[in-house]
Design a protein around this motif. Structure first.
Motif, short mmCIF file in Angstrom:
data_model
loop_
_atom_site.label_atom_id
_atom_site.label_comp_id
_atom_site.label_asym_id
_atom_site.label_seq_id
_atom_site.Cartn_x
_atom_site.Cartn_y
_atom_site.Cartn_z
N LYS A 47 -47.78 -63.95 -116.04
CA LYS A 47 -49.05 -63.53 -115.42
C LYS A 47 -49.27 -62.13 -115.17
CE LYS A 47 -48.55 -67.86 -112.53
NZ LYS A 47 -48.24 -68.44 -111.36
N VAL A 48 -48.28 -61.42 -114.93
CA VAL A 48 -48.48 -59.81 -114.77
C VAL A 48 -48.85 -59.25 -116.00
CG1 VAL A 48 -47.57 -57.80 -113.85
CG2 VAL A 48 -46.88 -59.97 -112.95
N SER A 93 -48.46 -68.03 -119.45
CA SER A 93 -47.56 -68.29 -118.38
C SER A 93 -47.10 -69.57 -117.76
CB SER A 93 -48.02 -67.44 -116.96
OG SER A 93 -48.97 -68.11 -116.40
N TYR A 105 -40.17 -58.25 -112.50
CA TYR A 105 -40.73 -59.32 -112.28
C TYR A 105 -39.74 -60.27 -112.88
CZ TYR A 105 -45.29 -57.90 -110.49
OH TYR A 105 -46.02 -57.20 -109.41
N GLU A 137 -40.26 -66.11 -114.91
CA GLU A 137 -41.41 -66.97 -114.62
C GLU A 137 -42.73 -66.44 -114.16
OE1 GLU A 137 -38.76 -66.99 -111.10
OE2 GLU A 137 -38.47 -67.11 -113.12
N LYS A 138 -42.56 -65.15 -113.62
CA LYS A 138 -43.89 -64.48 -113.25
C LYS A 138 -44.44 -63.49 -114.16
CE LYS A 138 -42.86 -65.04 -108.16
NZ LYS A 138 -42.51 -64.26 -106.91
N ARG A 139 -43.55 -63.24 -115.09
CA ARG A 139 -43.84 -61.91 -116.06
C ARG A 139 -44.94 -62.29 -116.86
NH1 ARG A 139 -38.80 -60.92 -119.49
NH2 ARG A 139 -37.95 -60.98 -117.56
#
Length: 493
Positions: free
Chosen positions: A132-133, A317, A125, A128-130
């Motif tokens: 959230k995950v 995030s 990921y 910028e998405k890390r």
């Protein structure tokens, strides 16, 4: 056509693996009375839990380095295989000694699963998405905390305690297959010799250190075992540093600690995790021992924290792309500090709904803090050190919890011991305190003794939350220490 990683399936496998290891703690705790009764090993009960944590922490940095060296997938799969083998052996254990040995094997396997899972998230990921995950992955721990006791109770009632270990086998196999088929990595073979000596001295150092703190939490007496454990830890750490300075490919590159940002954020993660363990351990004790609630309702007090932890991760995030880590952590640790102040100032008769509100507030703070420190640590190291940096972050949080559990145990034991010997509390003893903590046996106590015992227990727990509050203040202070290193994706404004 070049084969690509199936991000969705790999992420699902990571969540399932995280759930498998997360639920292990809660489900075993629920089954422990039954296991002890079946295997007749009350005196060894604590080691069933402790040995799992010790071997888990001991192997974490080793797996992190190996993940950087040979790839995430083979190390993750190896960890799952060991976890499955350990679980199967635990299920067929005939006595407590066997169960402890097999739990050690299970812990060695688990040491690879969690940190490597988080490292894989960083690989597949973008920055910028890390967060959230990671927030979703963190929520799995909350779900496990809720489902674990219920599932454990149901398995024990309808099957037997052996099945709380056997259920890991099919789950682990499915996870392993998905990861093998759908995670694609570049194969790079390094010619540098493996740092076996550094790995050995580090494992000995960590094992002896955590063992020492485990014994310290049981008793503050300076026994030969306690002193010996810390001496072995000091000598092993000294040897480890000397070995790493000369190693061609060190298990933990010492240049990581030249990065002041890396050190600072790991210290903050460690301290906040040290406070977290006080919340998870002593709020249920407060509710059971002082208020007389059963274990299920006491555990339910932690549910809001599990829910708002996810919210905190999602908030992180959003903030992480706009503000510096220093600003984000100042906010989140301040939120945790407010929660710690509420716990430290709460009177003995604090209503149940207040605990729910405090837990909800703390969940937001924990979610932002843990997610931000994890992402930051991953972002300020070179790609080739991502695995070892992530594993060290996991290790830092584990050490923070291990050390603070011992400190809290000392505070509780000393406070209770001092209270029991005063004239005011004459006629009560430690056996009565043990009965008070169990709602079933609390009914056997004399009615006139119960208020005295509850006040003693409250004074001990109150002392713990005062100390825990100091830990949070210390974490907030660390955040404001100026560092020379700049982060890759953050500004210092």
């Amino acid at each position: 056509m070049k084969k690509q990683t199936n991000t969705t399936l790999v992420t699902i496998a990571i969540f399932v693996a995280t759930f498998m290891t997360a639920i292990e703690g809660t489900i075993v705790s629920t089954a422990m009375p039954t296991i002890v009764g079946s295997l007749e090993g009350l005196s060894l009960m604590n080691w069933v839990v402790s040995i799992y944590l010790l071997t888990n922490a001991m192997m974490t940095p080793v797996y992190g380095k190996l993940a950087d060296r040979v790839g995430r997938k083979p190390i993750f799969i190896f960890g799952v295989i060991l976890f499955i083998i350990g679980s199967s052996l635990c299920g067929v254990a005939q006595n407590m000694e066997q169960l402890i040995i097999f739990r050690a094997i299970q812990g060695i396997g688990a040491g690879a699963i969690m940190p490597i899972a988080v490292t894989i998230i960083a690989d597949i990921y973008p920055f910028e998405k890390r967060a959230k995950v990671l927030g979703l992955n963190g929520s799995v721990w909350g779900i496990a905390g809720i489902i674990g006791p219920l599932l454990g109770g149901m398995i024990i009632q309808r099957l037997s305690w052996h099945w709380i270990f056997f259920i890991n086998v099919p789950v682990g196999i499915v996870t392993m297959i998905i990861m093998y088929l759908f995670l694609v990595e570049k194969k790079e073979v390094k010619k540098e010799p493996i740092d076996y000596l550094g790995s050995l001295t580090l494992m000995i150092a960590l094992l002896s250190l955590m063992f020492g703190f485990q014994k310290l939490g049981e008793s503050i007496a300076l026994t030969p075992v306690l002193v010996g454990s810390f001496m072995v830890a000091i000598i092993s750490f000294s040897l480890f540093v000397k070995i790493e300075r000369k190693a061609v490919d060190p298990i933990i590159p010492l240049n990581l600690f030249h990065n002041q940002e890396f050190v600072k954020f790991n210290i903050v993660a460690s301290l906040v995790s040290g406070f977290l363990i006080s919340v998870m351990t002593y709020i249920p004790m407060w509710l059971q021992g002082v208020h007389g609630f059963d274990a299920l309702k006491s555990g339910f007090a932690m549910t809001p924290m599990s829910i708002t932890w996810v919210l905190g991760s999602f908030i992180s995030s959003q903030l992480i792309m706009k503000y510096s880590a220093k600003k984000i952590l100042t906010l989140s640790v301040f939120i945790v500090g407010i929660g710690s102040m509420c716990l430290a100032l709460s009177p003995i008769s604090t209503p149940f709904f207040i605990f729910l509100l405090i837990a909800a507030l703390l969940g937001i703070g924990f979610g932002i803090t843990i997610t931000t420190t994890t992402v930051t640590v991953q972002n300020i190291v070179p790609q080739e050190q991502l695995g070892v940096a992530t594993s060290f972050n996991t290790l830092a949080r584990t050490l923070g919890q291990t050390i603070m559990v011992s400190v809290y145990g000392i505070v509780l034991n000393v406070t209770i011991a001092n209270s029991l010997v005063t004239d005011k509390n004459k006629g009560v003893n430690s056996d009565m305190m043990d009965k008070l903590l169990n709602p079933l046996t609390a009914k056997e106590l004399s009615p006139e003794k119960i208020p005295i015992l509850k006040n003693i227990l409250y004074s001990g727990i109150h002392g713990i939350f005062l100390v825990a509050g100091g830990v949070v203040i210390f974490a907030l202070t660390i955040i404001f220490i100026k560092t020379k290193n700049k982060q890759n994706n953050y500004s210092e404004n």
